[in-house]
Design a protein around this motif. Structure first.
Motif, mmCIF file in Angstrom:
data_model
loop_
_atom_site.group_PDB
_atom_site.id
_atom_site.type_symbol
_atom_site.label_atom_id
_atom_site.label_comp_id
_atom_site.label_asym_id
_atom_site.label_seq_id
_atom_site.Cartn_x
_atom_site.Cartn_y
_atom_site.Cartn_z
ATOM 1 N N VAL A 16 0.832 -1.205 0.000
ATOM 2 C CA VAL A 16 0.000 0.000 0.000
ATOM 3 C C VAL A 16 0.865 1.252 0.000
ATOM 4 O O VAL A 16 0.582 2.211 -0.726
ATOM 5 C CB VAL A 16 -0.978 -0.017 1.193
ATOM 6 N N THR A 17 1.941 1.264 0.786
ATOM 7 C CA THR A 17 2.821 2.441 0.847
ATOM 8 C C THR A 17 3.419 2.758 -0.519
ATOM 9 O O THR A 17 3.404 3.914 -0.958
ATOM 10 C CB THR A 17 3.943 2.224 1.878
ATOM 11 N N MET A 63 1.120 6.930 -6.699
ATOM 12 C CA MET A 63 -0.026 7.783 -7.033
ATOM 13 C C MET A 63 0.258 9.246 -6.698
ATOM 14 O O MET A 63 -0.200 10.146 -7.393
ATOM 15 C CB MET A 63 -1.272 7.313 -6.282
ATOM 16 N N SER A 64 1.026 9.491 -5.641
ATOM 17 C CA SER A 64 1.346 10.854 -5.224
ATOM 18 C C SER A 64 2.201 11.581 -6.253
ATOM 19 O O SER A 64 2.184 12.808 -6.315
ATOM 20 C CB SER A 64 2.071 10.851 -3.878
ATOM 21 N N LYS A 65 2.953 10.852 -7.055
ATOM 22 C CA LYS A 65 3.794 11.468 -8.071
ATOM 23 C C LYS A 65 2.974 12.077 -9.203
ATOM 24 O O LYS A 65 3.440 12.953 -9.912
ATOM 25 C CB LYS A 65 4.773 10.444 -8.641
ATOM 26 N N ALA A 66 1.741 11.622 -9.361
ATOM 27 C CA ALA A 66 0.890 12.109 -10.452
ATOM 28 C C ALA A 66 0.436 13.548 -10.219
ATOM 29 O O ALA A 66 0.198 14.283 -11.176
ATOM 30 C CB ALA A 66 -0.321 11.205 -10.628
ATOM 31 N N ASP A 124 -2.215 16.052 -0.708
ATOM 32 C CA ASP A 124 -2.323 15.693 0.699
ATOM 33 C C ASP A 124 -2.919 14.297 0.797
ATOM 34 O O ASP A 124 -3.956 14.018 0.182
ATOM 35 C CB ASP A 124 -3.214 16.681 1.454
ATOM 36 N N VAL A 125 -2.283 13.424 1.559
ATOM 37 C CA VAL A 125 -2.737 12.040 1.698
ATOM 38 C C VAL A 125 -3.247 11.826 3.115
ATOM 39 O O VAL A 125 -2.541 12.095 4.088
ATOM 40 C CB VAL A 125 -1.599 11.046 1.389
ATOM 41 N N TYR A 126 -4.484 11.359 3.222
ATOM 42 C CA TYR A 126 -5.096 11.013 4.494
ATOM 43 C C TYR A 126 -5.372 9.517 4.450
ATOM 44 O O TYR A 126 -5.952 9.025 3.493
ATOM 45 C CB TYR A 126 -6.403 11.781 4.700
ATOM 46 N N LEU A 155 5.271 8.127 4.650
ATOM 47 C CA LEU A 155 5.309 8.516 3.247
ATOM 48 C C LEU A 155 6.424 9.536 3.035
ATOM 49 O O LEU A 155 6.578 10.470 3.808
ATOM 50 C CB LEU A 155 3.976 9.120 2.811
ATOM 51 N N GLU A 156 7.173 9.329 1.963
ATOM 52 C CA GLU A 156 8.200 10.290 1.585
ATOM 53 C C GLU A 156 7.611 11.246 0.563
ATOM 54 O O GLU A 156 6.875 10.844 -0.330
ATOM 55 C CB GLU A 156 9.387 9.560 0.964
#
Length: 94
Positions: free
Chosen positions: A58-59, A65-68, A73-75, A89-90
């Motif tokens: 999952v990490t 997905m965060s790179k897109a 902000d990830v919750y 998360l980095e």
């Protein structure tokens, strides 16, 4: 035991992925909901024996997905056998 993602529902606004083992038995799920600058991640895994694999899987997916989207902000709320797990998360490097 190895685990994998098995897509259940994929739309631009959300993704629901089953977590399955080698025998295609569902052992959990993870759901991603997207807003303009936010991503909400909810998931649960029933098998304590795969907690580290679940956390890693999952990490890495969240980081990808965060790179897109920049400044996303990830919750998240993830659990294994009913116990909350924390993920680190980095921030993506530009």
């Amino acid at each position: 035991m190895q685990i994998f993602f098995s897509p259940e529902l994929v739309t631009p606004e959300c993704q629901v992925l089953n977590i399955v083992d080698l025998k295609d038995k569902a052992v959990g799920y993870v759901a991603f909901l997207f807003d303009e600058k936010k991503m909400y991640v909810y998931g649960h895994c029933e098998e304590e024996g795969v907690s580290e694999d679940y956390k890693d899987l999952v990490t890495h997916f969240i980081q990808g997905m965060s790179k897109a989207k920049s400044d996303l902000d990830v919750y998240s709320y993830l659990s294994v056998a009913g116990k909350k797990i924390d993920i680190k998360l980095e921030k993506p490097k530009n």
